[in-house]
Scaffold this active site. Structure first.
Site, PDB file in Angstrom:
ATOM      1  N   GLU A  36       0.816  -1.211   0.000  1.00  0.00           N
ATOM      2  CA  GLU A  36       0.000   0.000   0.000  1.00  0.00           C
ATOM      3  C   GLU A  36       0.855   1.270   0.000  1.00  0.00           C
ATOM      4  OE1 GLU A  36      -3.651   2.056   2.523  1.00  0.00           O
ATOM      5  OE2 GLU A  36      -3.266  -0.091   2.666  1.00  0.00           O
ATOM      6  N   LYS A  41      -7.762   0.216  11.347  1.00  0.00           N
ATOM      7  CA  LYS A  41      -7.172  -0.358  10.132  1.00  0.00           C
ATOM      8  C   LYS A  41      -5.909   0.403   9.768  1.00  0.00           C
ATOM      9  CE  LYS A  41      -6.587  -0.835   5.476  1.00  0.00           C
ATOM     10  NZ  LYS A  41      -5.769  -0.003   4.575  1.00  0.00           N
ATOM     11  N   ASP A  72       2.851 -13.748  12.381  1.00  0.00           N
ATOM     12  CA  ASP A  72       1.499 -14.101  11.936  1.00  0.00           C
ATOM     13  C   ASP A  72       0.601 -12.861  11.929  1.00  0.00           C
ATOM     14  OD1 ASP A  72      -1.050 -15.121  11.542  1.00  0.00           O
ATOM     15  OD2 ASP A  72      -0.764 -16.834  12.875  1.00  0.00           O
ATOM     16  N   HIS A  79      -1.374  10.198  -0.365  1.00  0.00           N
ATOM     17  CA  HIS A  79      -1.618   8.849  -0.864  1.00  0.00           C
ATOM     18  C   HIS A  79      -1.767   8.848  -2.380  1.00  0.00           C
ATOM     19  CE1 HIS A  79      -3.083   4.718  -0.843  1.00  0.00           C
ATOM     20  NE2 HIS A  79      -4.058   5.121  -1.645  1.00  0.00           N
TER      21      HIS A  79
END
Length: 427
Positions: A89, A266, A282, A380
């Site tokens: 990302e 998030k 993990d 972004h």
């Protein structure tokens, strides 16, 4: 050649993002004293041997390479650290760099609660569940012997069973007696160790409770393995009181509203998952634990907190479960994960968890600051425009040229990129 002590190294590397991948790798190699073989491995962008990949998972036909970047400017507990981050990302790595730069002088302060993991053993069909609870607790010594016999190496390293808890839960199918084995897993994430222990004690718990045992497995809500980070951003360094108050307001919405909290958290996990993945840990376990912890009050809310200090600066903190390890599985087998751990200088699981918590806080600060000022899309989309240019077929210098037009025109779309590329090639 004698290596430079880590306390004398700096993560402040001017123009790091402007350098070529090889130049950046050389700088990281000098910082972390990487060997020639480690440098050679990292310079190969398809760097997982087929035979190793074939043993890590089933039905292997190839590998999917993930970009591996370095976040600079991080100072954690007085030590400069370079942060390897594996992510696809745009702007995630840059966000951590920018947040850390604005708090570099004071840096991040971290702590952990320990390395305790929980294994659950579920007993059903118990006629006297509350009495059964006491019968199991009376067998604490026997449980300790059974658990520690499962992993003598762990015990030799100072780990092993630390406590036993037994809960009586009401469920849709009636009362359940659930035993928690609290295990110190030291520098391992610990899933295999605690699962083995749960299976070893299950027949005994069935006998003591008089019920039937079904589930015997760890819990990913590792709330005995919390990592915390704290930092204070000076108000004048982040743009003044208006920016500070905008960040506070954004946090207040995430604290009050689960719709916003889901996106807020998030963003935190953008940074955390990138380090977890880079070190071979993990990501799914970490995600599950973090989101469960965010809902521990019965209402899903923010993993971070923001406050104003007495002097008017912005105080930020984070606390979440981080069950990460240095031994076992991909962490020990994957050469990239091993190189990333060396770059981090993390020699214990606790230190790794501290670093990851600081990265999550930095990521969140950058996101909230962007939302409180220019908006999340400005930075972004500047990076995303390059991806769109490549999707349109741009190569080499064309990529920057097409991306620049897309950003300046505020139209970052593939159809626009195709038209711009055609114009460039047409002269």
């Amino acid at each position: 050649m004698q290596s430079t002590p880590r306390t004398n190294r700096t993560s402040r590397i001017a123009g790091f993002h402007k350098r070529s991948p090889r130049e950046r790798l050389d700088l990281v190699a000098a910082f972390a004293d990487l060997s020639e073989s480690e440098v050679a491995h990292l310079s190969e962008f398809g760097n997982l041997a087929p035979d190793l990949a074939d043993r890590l998972i089933e039905n292997v036909i190839g590998t999917m390479t993930m970009p591996l970047g370095i976040a600079t400017n991080m100072r954690i507990d007085g030590e400069d650290v370079l942060i390897p981050m594996a992510t696809e990302e745009s702007s995630v790595v840059a966000a951590v760099c920018n947040a850390a730069r604005q708090v570099y002088e004071d840096g991040f302060t971290t702590s952990v609660s320990g390395n305790l993991m929980i294994a659950q053993v579920q007993a059903v069909g118990v006629s006297d569940p509350h009495a059964a609870r006491l019968r199991i607790l009376e067998q604490r010594a026997a449980l300790g012997a059974l658990c520690d016999a499962c992993d003598p190496v762990l015990v030799r390293l100072g780990g092993g069973l630390r406590d036993v808890e037994v809960r009586v839960l009401d469920s849709l199918s009636g009362p359940m007696v659930v035993t928690h084995l609290i295990v110190d897993t030291r520098d391992a994430m610990g899933a295999n160790a605690v699962n083995t222990m749960a299976e070893a004690v299950a027949p005994h718990i069935a006998g003591w409770s008089g019920g039937r045992v079904y589930l015997r497995i760890l819990s990913n809500l590792a709330d005995r393995r919390l990592a915390r980070a704290h930092a204070i951003w000076r108000t004048e360094a982040i743009g003044g009181p208006e920016v500070r108050d905008g960040i506070i307001s954004a946090y207040h919405l995430a604290e009050a509203d689960p719709y916003r909290a889901a996106t807020h958290n998030k963003g935190i996990m953008n940074g955390i998952d990138a380090v977890v993945l880079a070190t071979g840990n993990d990501t799914r376990a970490i995600e599950a634990g973090a989101h469960a912890y965010a809902a521990r009050s019965g209402r899903y809310t923010s993993l971070t907190r923001y406050e104003v200090t007495a002097s008017g600066d912005l105080s930020a903190s984070i606390e979440l479960p981080l069950a990460v390890g240095l031994v076992g599985g991909a962490t020990k087998l994957h050469p990239t994960a091993q190189a990333c751990l060396k770059i981090l200088g993390a020699t214990t699981a606790e230190r790794l968890a501290r670093i990851i918590a600081a990265v999550g806080l930095a990521q969140n600060f950058s996101a909230l600051k962007a939302l409180a000022t220019t908006g999340i899309q400005k930075g972004h989309m500047a990076l995303h425009a390059q991806n769109i240019a490549m999707m349109a077929g741009a190569v080499g210098e064309e990529i920057e040229a097409v991306a620049r037009v897309l950003v300046e025109g505020h139209r970052v779309r593939i159809d626009v990129a195709q038209d711009v590329l055609a114009q460039i090639r047409g002269g």
